[in-house]
Scaffold this active site. Sequence first.
Site, PDB file in Angstrom:
ATOM      1  CD  GLU A 161      -2.691   1.063   0.210  1.00  0.00           C
ATOM      2  OE1 GLU A 161      -3.462   0.131   0.002  1.00  0.00           O
ATOM      3  OE2 GLU A 161      -2.579   2.041  -0.551  1.00  0.00           O
ATOM      4  NE  ARG A 164       0.424  11.123  -0.971  1.00  0.00           N
ATOM      5  CZ  ARG A 164       0.192  12.149  -1.786  1.00  0.00           C
ATOM      6  NH1 ARG A 164       0.862  13.271  -1.642  1.00  0.00           N
ATOM      7  NH2 ARG A 164      -0.717  12.070  -2.741  1.00  0.00           N
ATOM      8  CG  PHE A 277       8.207  13.138  -0.212  1.00  0.00           C
ATOM      9  CD1 PHE A 277       7.071  13.311  -0.990  1.00  0.00           C
ATOM     10  CD2 PHE A 277       8.084  12.511   1.018  1.00  0.00           C
ATOM     11  CE1 PHE A 277       5.839  12.871  -0.552  1.00  0.00           C
ATOM     12  CE2 PHE A 277       6.840  12.070   1.467  1.00  0.00           C
ATOM     13  CZ  PHE A 277       5.728  12.256   0.672  1.00  0.00           C
ATOM     14  CB  CYS A 288       4.745   4.640   6.906  1.00  0.00           C
ATOM     15  SG  CYS A 288       3.147   3.879   6.711  1.00  0.00           S
TER      16      CYS A 288
HETATM   17  C1  UDX Z   1       3.903   7.571   3.833  1.00  0.00           C
HETATM   18  C2  UDX Z   1       4.141   7.299   2.334  1.00  0.00           C
HETATM   19  O1  UDX Z   1       4.123   8.557   1.618  1.00  0.00           O
HETATM   20  C3  UDX Z   1       3.103   6.345   1.793  1.00  0.00           C
HETATM   21  O2  UDX Z   1       3.413   6.036   0.439  1.00  0.00           O
HETATM   22  C4  UDX Z   1       3.117   5.058   2.631  1.00  0.00           C
HETATM   23  O3  UDX Z   1       2.119   4.168   2.205  1.00  0.00           O
HETATM   24  C5  UDX Z   1       2.890   5.398   4.098  1.00  0.00           C
HETATM   25  O4  UDX Z   1       3.883   6.334   4.537  1.00  0.00           O
HETATM   26  P1  UDX Z   1       2.258   9.080   5.272  1.00  0.00           P
HETATM   27  O5  UDX Z   1       3.040   8.589   6.450  1.00  0.00           O
HETATM   28  O6  UDX Z   1       0.780   9.087   5.330  1.00  0.00           O
HETATM   29  O7  UDX Z   1       2.660   8.254   3.971  1.00  0.00           O
HETATM   30  O8  UDX Z   1       2.714  10.603   5.042  1.00  0.00           O
HETATM   31  P2  UDX Z   1       3.599  11.419   4.009  1.00  0.00           P
HETATM   32  O9  UDX Z   1       2.740  12.372   3.295  1.00  0.00           O
HETATM   33  O10 UDX Z   1       4.474  10.556   3.199  1.00  0.00           O
HETATM   34  O11 UDX Z   1       4.486  12.276   5.033  1.00  0.00           O
HETATM   35  C6  UDX Z   1       5.368  11.624   5.961  1.00  0.00           C
HETATM   36  C7  UDX Z   1       6.067  12.633   6.818  1.00  0.00           C
HETATM   37  O12 UDX Z   1       7.059  13.335   6.084  1.00  0.00           O
HETATM   38  C8  UDX Z   1       5.162  13.715   7.421  1.00  0.00           C
HETATM   39  O13 UDX Z   1       5.532  13.913   8.770  1.00  0.00           O
HETATM   40  C9  UDX Z   1       5.460  14.937   6.597  1.00  0.00           C
HETATM   41  O14 UDX Z   1       5.242  16.121   7.311  1.00  0.00           O
HETATM   42  C10 UDX Z   1       6.931  14.723   6.283  1.00  0.00           C
HETATM   43  N1  UDX Z   1       7.388  15.379   5.057  1.00  0.00           N
HETATM   44  C11 UDX Z   1       6.849  15.035   3.854  1.00  0.00           C
HETATM   45  C12 UDX Z   1       8.422  16.305   5.111  1.00  0.00           C
HETATM   46  O15 UDX Z   1       8.931  16.631   6.177  1.00  0.00           O
HETATM   47  N2  UDX Z   1       8.869  16.867   3.941  1.00  0.00           N
HETATM   48  C13 UDX Z   1       8.353  16.532   2.724  1.00  0.00           C
HETATM   49  O16 UDX Z   1       8.826  17.082   1.715  1.00  0.00           O
HETATM   50  C14 UDX Z   1       7.296  15.601   2.679  1.00  0.00           C
END
Ligand code: UDX
Length: 459
Positions: A161, A164, A277, A288
Amino acid sequence: MKVCVVGTGYVGLTTGVSLAFLGHEVTCVDLDQAKVDMLAAGRCPIYEPGMEDLLAEAAPNLTFTTSYADAVPGADVVFVAVQTPSAADGSPDLRYLRSAAESVAQALDHDFTVVVNKSTVPIGSGNWVDAILRDSFQQRETRPEGAGRNSTEFAVASNPEFLREGNAIADTLYPDRIVIGSDNPRSLEVLNRLYRPIINQTFTPPTFLPRPEDANAVPLVSTDLASAELIKYAANAFLALKISYANEIGQLAAKVGADITEVARGMGLDQRIGSRFLQPGVGWGGSCFGKDTKALIATASEYNLEMPIVKAARDVNQRQRAIAVERLQDELRILKGRKIGLLGLAFKPNTDDLRDAPALDIANSLIARGARVKLHDPVATERFRIEQPELAPYLSQTIDEVFADCDAVVLVTEWGQYLELDWSKFIGLMRTPIILDGRHVLDAERMRRIGYKYIAVAG
Ligand code: UDX
């Protein structure tokens, strides 16, 4: 097709509701009666934008139950999406997965069922689940009441999966790719058929979520079991280290007088790098990235392999949280007795998920240094009260309360509502108007014009 989904957490619920919306006949099993009742009444136990709307649109094809016997027989596909929390030693606790697999095996009754691992499980778990299913199935067949179902066949597959939180439905209906893995070709055919409407984008979009203009046919990666399992970890760890890389460069940017937001933009426009990202700040949290990078390192160590890059990504991420506190200390010199407000508790916007949220570490570290904290979140406070009882007394109902007599305010989670704040309205409430931008999302020039002392975490 007939589908059963075991577990109605983030992943299971989104999978079940989406497949029902696409026209499959879906039954979701969860042992939690209260949750099942709530879902059957059309209410969603988690905060996920659009989920209740999709529940309503999918309702004719969707049933919720606590009974495996009502859900598994006749299913072409059974998704197992139960929780795999970290055990005390950091390895995933597979108790729920084992018991779900055993219960599925007891209820299997169809000429061919694909049992799909959708939980984030250690690499190799497909084989492990296969063994549990076969053992339980054989035990059942030796009992008199199990006889007569000899035509029942099954095989295990992995279908990782990538959704997000906060974007779960769009990520499921309009994904970048679908990955399926099995060592049994028939399973791959079944899953290919199940996902046809998404792969070919032939479904009518939900009324509230139109198909993006650039949505094309979705690539399908159809591979072996171990490769599918590793894709999940490799992808998540890569995203985590991409963020950590931006944060590491951010620290250097701060020293040499460069603007990390500009640097990240300039890097990201290279199509080989990509702009997503690379957002610097207090770093990643959530259920995750932390868990998956840890599990990847643990799996590698079973093969005497080090994962130095993944380890470094974790260290840099942890350091960002400490740097947030150091930046405040640099500005205020003394943290004891200071009042510091944190805006945003959830690990990212549009969710009430607090797992591994940077705000928790930052708040605890400030309290340990004698500061008084005020905490605010537009959505996650209810969950916060339950999950963080020791920090709950520091919660504020209003943003005014956070700013009142405050020595510094930290933007920890970039909720839209904070970005749209009329910041000029609050500056007069503060004792010293220091804003620490934990996500590099505020307009520094504008904040300075209003009169704030604007500082950022990375760069
Ligand atoms: C993540 C993966 O994106 C997803 O594919 C997987 O299935 C589950 O884990 P999620 O944990 O829901 O999803 O959040 P995501 O949007 O990926 O953000 C993760 C963390 O990274 C957040 O704390 C966010 O604030 C942080 N982040 C994200 C950053 O600090 N900088 C970025 O550029 C992007």
